[in-house]
Scaffold this active site. Structure first.
Site, PDB file in Angstrom:
ATOM      1  N   ASP A 114       0.877  -1.162   0.000  1.00 13.94           N
ATOM      2  CA  ASP A 114       0.000   0.000   0.000  1.00 13.94           C
ATOM      3  C   ASP A 114       0.924   1.225   0.000  1.00 13.94           C
ATOM      4  O   ASP A 114       2.127   1.107   0.296  1.00 13.94           O
ATOM      5  CB  ASP A 114      -0.861  -0.049   1.268  1.00 13.94           C
ATOM      6  CG  ASP A 114      -1.665   1.212   1.452  1.00 13.94           C
ATOM      7  OD1 ASP A 114      -2.386   1.588   0.527  1.00 13.94           O
ATOM      8  OD2 ASP A 114      -1.560   1.833   2.532  1.00 13.94           O
ATOM      9  N   LEU A 115       0.398   2.380  -0.340  1.00 11.39           N
ATOM     10  CA  LEU A 115       1.259   3.575  -0.434  1.00 11.39           C
ATOM     11  C   LEU A 115       1.108   4.491   0.783  1.00 11.39           C
ATOM     12  O   LEU A 115       1.996   4.565   1.637  1.00 11.39           O
ATOM     13  CB  LEU A 115       0.919   4.334  -1.731  1.00 11.39           C
ATOM     14  CG  LEU A 115       1.725   5.601  -1.996  1.00 11.39           C
ATOM     15  CD1 LEU A 115       3.207   5.311  -2.151  1.00 11.39           C
ATOM     16  CD2 LEU A 115       1.201   6.303  -3.254  1.00 11.39           C
ATOM     17  N   ASP A 116      -0.047   5.196   0.834  1.00 11.32           N
ATOM     18  CA  ASP A 116      -0.260   6.171   1.906  1.00 11.32           C
ATOM     19  C   ASP A 116      -0.272   5.484   3.266  1.00 11.32           C
ATOM     20  O   ASP A 116      -1.083   4.583   3.497  1.00 11.32           O
ATOM     21  CB  ASP A 116      -1.620   6.878   1.717  1.00 11.32           C
ATOM     22  CG  ASP A 116      -1.657   7.728   0.447  1.00 11.32           C
ATOM     23  OD1 ASP A 116      -0.689   8.450   0.209  1.00 11.32           O
ATOM     24  OD2 ASP A 116      -2.660   7.660  -0.278  1.00 11.32           O
ATOM     25  N   THR A 123       1.720  10.192   4.000  1.00  8.51           N
ATOM     26  CA  THR A 123       0.707  11.074   3.434  1.00  8.51           C
ATOM     27  C   THR A 123      -0.655  10.916   4.101  1.00  8.51           C
ATOM     28  O   THR A 123      -1.552  11.719   3.839  1.00  8.51           O
ATOM     29  CB  THR A 123       0.576  10.810   1.917  1.00  8.51           C
ATOM     30  OG1 THR A 123       0.681   9.405   1.718  1.00  8.51           O
ATOM     31  CG2 THR A 123       1.650  11.527   1.132  1.00  8.51           C
ATOM     32  N   LYS A 146      -8.879   6.040   5.841  1.00  9.69           N
ATOM     33  CA  LYS A 146      -7.650   5.463   5.279  1.00  9.69           C
ATOM     34  C   LYS A 146      -7.984   4.363   4.274  1.00  9.69           C
ATOM     35  O   LYS A 146      -8.798   3.482   4.559  1.00  9.69           O
ATOM     36  CB  LYS A 146      -6.773   4.873   6.380  1.00  9.69           C
ATOM     37  CG  LYS A 146      -6.158   5.913   7.291  1.00  9.69           C
ATOM     38  CD  LYS A 146      -5.243   5.226   8.298  1.00  9.69           C
ATOM     39  CE  LYS A 146      -4.647   6.219   9.276  1.00  9.69           C
ATOM     40  NZ  LYS A 146      -3.869   5.544  10.327  1.00  9.69           N
ATOM     41  N   GLY A 147      -7.336   4.407   3.130  1.00 11.65           N
ATOM     42  CA  GLY A 147      -7.426   3.311   2.163  1.00 11.65           C
ATOM     43  C   GLY A 147      -8.650   3.343   1.267  1.00 11.65           C
ATOM     44  O   GLY A 147      -8.696   2.622   0.278  1.00 11.65           O
ATOM     45  N   ARG A 178     -11.577   8.505  -2.720  1.00 11.54           N
ATOM     46  CA  ARG A 178     -11.862   9.901  -2.357  1.00 11.54           C
ATOM     47  C   ARG A 178     -13.364  10.130  -2.129  1.00 11.54           C
ATOM     48  O   ARG A 178     -13.764  10.730  -1.124  1.00 11.54           O
ATOM     49  CB  ARG A 178     -11.364  10.798  -3.492  1.00 11.54           C
ATOM     50  CG  ARG A 178     -11.170  12.228  -3.103  1.00 11.54           C
ATOM     51  CD  ARG A 178     -10.630  13.012  -4.290  1.00 11.54           C
ATOM     52  NE  ARG A 178      -9.399  12.432  -4.823  1.00 11.54           N
ATOM     53  CZ  ARG A 178      -8.908  12.711  -6.039  1.00 11.54           C
ATOM     54  NH1 ARG A 178      -9.516  13.560  -6.822  1.00 11.54           N
ATOM     55  NH2 ARG A 178      -7.784  12.144  -6.453  1.00 11.54           N
ATOM     56  N   SER A 232      -2.579   0.650  -4.417  1.00 14.06           N
ATOM     57  CA  SER A 232      -3.048   1.846  -3.714  1.00 14.06           C
ATOM     58  C   SER A 232      -4.378   2.318  -4.273  1.00 14.06           C
ATOM     59  O   SER A 232      -4.625   2.199  -5.471  1.00 14.06           O
ATOM     60  CB  SER A 232      -2.010   2.964  -3.873  1.00 14.06           C
ATOM     61  OG  SER A 232      -2.541   4.207  -3.454  1.00 14.06           O
ATOM     62  N   ALA A 233      -5.208   2.889  -3.397  1.00 11.02           N
ATOM     63  CA  ALA A 233      -6.484   3.461  -3.844  1.00 11.02           C
ATOM     64  C   ALA A 233      -6.289   4.847  -4.453  1.00 11.02           C
ATOM     65  O   ALA A 233      -7.199   5.400  -5.066  1.00 11.02           O
ATOM     66  CB  ALA A 233      -7.434   3.571  -2.650  1.00 11.02           C
ATOM     67  N   SER A 234      -5.099   5.404  -4.305  1.00  7.41           N
ATOM     68  CA  SER A 234      -4.905   6.824  -4.651  1.00  7.41           C
ATOM     69  C   SER A 234      -4.760   7.068  -6.142  1.00  7.41           C
ATOM     70  O   SER A 234      -4.074   6.340  -6.845  1.00  7.41           O
ATOM     71  CB  SER A 234      -3.677   7.359  -3.934  1.00  7.41           C
ATOM     72  OG  SER A 234      -3.477   8.708  -4.296  1.00  7.41           O
ATOM     73  N   ASN A 279      -3.345   9.813  -6.927  1.00  8.42           N
ATOM     74  CA  ASN A 279      -2.127  10.633  -6.921  1.00  8.42           C
ATOM     75  C   ASN A 279      -0.876   9.776  -6.747  1.00  8.42           C
ATOM     76  O   ASN A 279       0.216  10.306  -6.503  1.00  8.42           O
ATOM     77  CB  ASN A 279      -2.200  11.653  -5.773  1.00  8.42           C
ATOM     78  CG  ASN A 279      -3.305  12.673  -5.985  1.00  8.42           C
ATOM     79  OD1 ASN A 279      -3.253  13.446  -6.932  1.00  8.42           O
ATOM     80  ND2 ASN A 279      -4.317  12.662  -5.128  1.00  8.42           N
ATOM     81  N   LYS A 282     -10.744  -0.454  -2.024  1.00  6.25           N
ATOM     82  CA  LYS A 282     -10.684  -1.278  -0.818  1.00  6.25           C
ATOM     83  C   LYS A 282     -11.882  -0.933   0.067  1.00  6.25           C
ATOM     84  O   LYS A 282     -12.247   0.236   0.117  1.00  6.25           O
ATOM     85  CB  LYS A 282      -9.379  -0.998  -0.058  1.00  6.25           C
ATOM     86  CG  LYS A 282      -8.119  -1.198  -0.906  1.00  6.25           C
ATOM     87  CD  LYS A 282      -6.913  -0.536  -0.248  1.00  6.25           C
ATOM     88  CE  LYS A 282      -5.701  -0.589  -1.161  1.00  6.25           C
ATOM     89  NZ  LYS A 282      -4.535   0.121  -0.631  1.00  6.25           N
ATOM     90  N   GLU A 338      -0.247  -3.191   4.715  1.00  5.12           N
ATOM     91  CA  GLU A 338      -1.364  -2.249   4.762  1.00  5.12           C
ATOM     92  C   GLU A 338      -1.466  -1.514   6.095  1.00  5.12           C
ATOM     93  O   GLU A 338      -1.221  -2.109   7.137  1.00  5.12           O
ATOM     94  CB  GLU A 338      -2.688  -3.006   4.568  1.00  5.12           C
ATOM     95  CG  GLU A 338      -3.300  -2.905   3.205  1.00  5.12           C
ATOM     96  CD  GLU A 338      -3.773  -1.491   2.832  1.00  5.12           C
ATOM     97  OE1 GLU A 338      -3.840  -0.618   3.694  1.00  5.12           O
ATOM     98  OE2 GLU A 338      -4.087  -1.291   1.661  1.00  5.12           O
ATOM     99  N   ASP A 339      -1.860  -0.225   6.022  1.00  6.33           N
ATOM    100  CA  ASP A 339      -2.068   0.546   7.262  1.00  6.33           C
ATOM    101  C   ASP A 339      -3.550   0.786   7.550  1.00  6.33           C
ATOM    102  O   ASP A 339      -3.874   1.389   8.564  1.00  6.33           O
ATOM    103  CB  ASP A 339      -1.369   1.912   7.178  1.00  6.33           C
ATOM    104  CG  ASP A 339      -2.087   2.854   6.230  1.00  6.33           C
ATOM    105  OD1 ASP A 339      -2.446   2.403   5.118  1.00  6.33           O
ATOM    106  OD2 ASP A 339      -2.318   4.024   6.596  1.00  6.33           O
TER     107      ASP A 339
HETATM  108  P1  B16 Z   1      -6.638  10.141  -3.652  1.00  9.42           P
HETATM  109  P2  B16 Z   1      -3.642   4.078  -0.103  1.00  9.42           P
HETATM  110  C1  B16 Z   1      -5.548   5.938  -0.168  1.00  9.42           C
HETATM  111  O1  B16 Z   1      -4.256   5.518  -0.486  1.00  9.42           O
HETATM  112  C2  B16 Z   1      -5.582   6.750   1.109  1.00  9.42           C
HETATM  113  O2  B16 Z   1      -5.234   5.936   2.222  1.00  9.42           O
HETATM  114  C3  B16 Z   1      -6.970   7.264   1.328  1.00  9.42           C
HETATM  115  O3  B16 Z   1      -7.020   8.037   2.510  1.00  9.42           O
HETATM  116  C4  B16 Z   1      -7.399   8.097   0.127  1.00  9.42           C
HETATM  117  O4  B16 Z   1      -8.740   8.548   0.264  1.00  9.42           O
HETATM  118  C5  B16 Z   1      -7.280   7.244  -1.143  1.00  9.42           C
HETATM  119  O5  B16 Z   1      -5.944   6.757  -1.264  1.00  9.42           O
HETATM  120  C6  B16 Z   1      -7.603   8.027  -2.395  1.00  9.42           C
HETATM  121  O6  B16 Z   1      -6.584   8.962  -2.590  1.00  9.42           O
HETATM  122  O7  B16 Z   1      -7.634  11.134  -3.166  1.00  9.42           O
HETATM  123  O8  B16 Z   1      -5.210  10.636  -3.664  1.00  9.42           O
HETATM  124  O9  B16 Z   1      -7.042   9.524  -4.977  1.00  9.42           O
HETATM  125  O10 B16 Z   1      -3.552   4.061   1.374  1.00  9.42           O
HETATM  126  O11 B16 Z   1      -4.562   3.028  -0.707  1.00  9.42           O
HETATM  127  O12 B16 Z   1      -2.290   4.116  -0.774  1.00  9.42           O
HETATM  128 MG    MG Z   2      -2.794   3.284   3.224  1.00 16.58          MG
END
Ligand code: B16
Ligand code: MG
Length: 220
Positions: free
Chosen positions: A12-14, A20, A48-49, A52, A117-119, A121, A148, A172-173
């Protein structure tokens, strides 16, 4: 019965590789404050995870606020602006303890590594922290929209690596991320608090606490 050997790792990333998670939280708190409410730590943890838009729904529910689809889209976009403002300061020093050493050990030892990662970014973060080249596959919120705890992000990551999920170790966090990894059929190690990530196989405070040769089953 002997558990399946671990031959690949999905990070996982964030909150696992980069700190972040705090920036996400601060941006959501700012949105809540603009809308006239605050939310507690339990709601903060649940953000978390998750994607958005899901995170926005969670804070709106906590604040008892309903927004039109247009206002919700504007709030999600504003949150992303606050968050990406913070990302401008990211560099390799922003990596969490053990992140770079773990990625380097895995690369030096020929262990396939993916991001799950769900992000949306994620690419920006990998590039500004200088770790993009240490991944064999990157699966993020632009690749997989089913966030997730849906297991798809980890199933696609395992497939891209060409390794069966039961041979992949997920780090994973997030509670939602631990559940996603388990539903994908992977081993899941938590990064954070044991009393929060109760479903994980075990929990470490950060990646520097991991003994990679033991986890991957290779003597030093
Ligand atoms: P974004 P991960 C997740 O990243 C974050 O934990 C979560 O808080 C965030 O809402 C999600 O990414 C979406 O991120 O707004 O940048 O697209 O923990 O899965 O790496
Ligand atoms: Mg995370």
């Amino acid at each position: 019965m002997t558990p399946p050997a671990t031959t690949a790792v999905i990070f996982d990333l964030d909150g696992v590789l980069v700190d972040t998670a705090q920036s996400h939280l601060a941006a959501w708190r700012r949105i809540a404050s603009e809308l006239g409410f605050t939310f507690g730590d339990r709601v903060g943890e649940s953000l978390k995870g998750v994607a958005r838009e899901t995170a926005l729904d969670l804070i709106l529910t906590a604040g008892g606020v309903t927004l039109s689809p247009e206002d919700a889209a504007a709030a999600a976009s504003r949150k992303n602006g606050y968050y990406t403002d913070q990302l401008r300061h990211l560099d390799q020093a922003s990596l969490l303890p053990g992140a770079l050493a773990s990625l380097r050990w895995l690369r030096e030892n020929g262990v396939p590594v993916a991001l799950g990662s769900a992000s949306r970014n994620a690419r920006t973060i990998l590039n500004s922290t200088g770790i993009a080249d240490l991944f064999d596959a990157v699966v993020d919120g632009n690749v997989v929209r089913r966030a997730k705890p849906d297991p798809t992000v980890f199933l696609v990551a395992a497939e891209k690596l060409g390794i069966a999920p039961e041979h992949c170790l997920v780090l994973e966090d997030a509670i939602a991320g631990v559940e996603a990894g388990i539903r994908a059929g992977c081993r899941v190690v938590g990064v954070g608090e044991p009393d929060v990530l109760t479903a994980a196989e075990f929990v470490v405070p950060d990646l520097s606490a991991l003994d990679w040769p033991t986890l991957i089953g290779r003597p030093e």
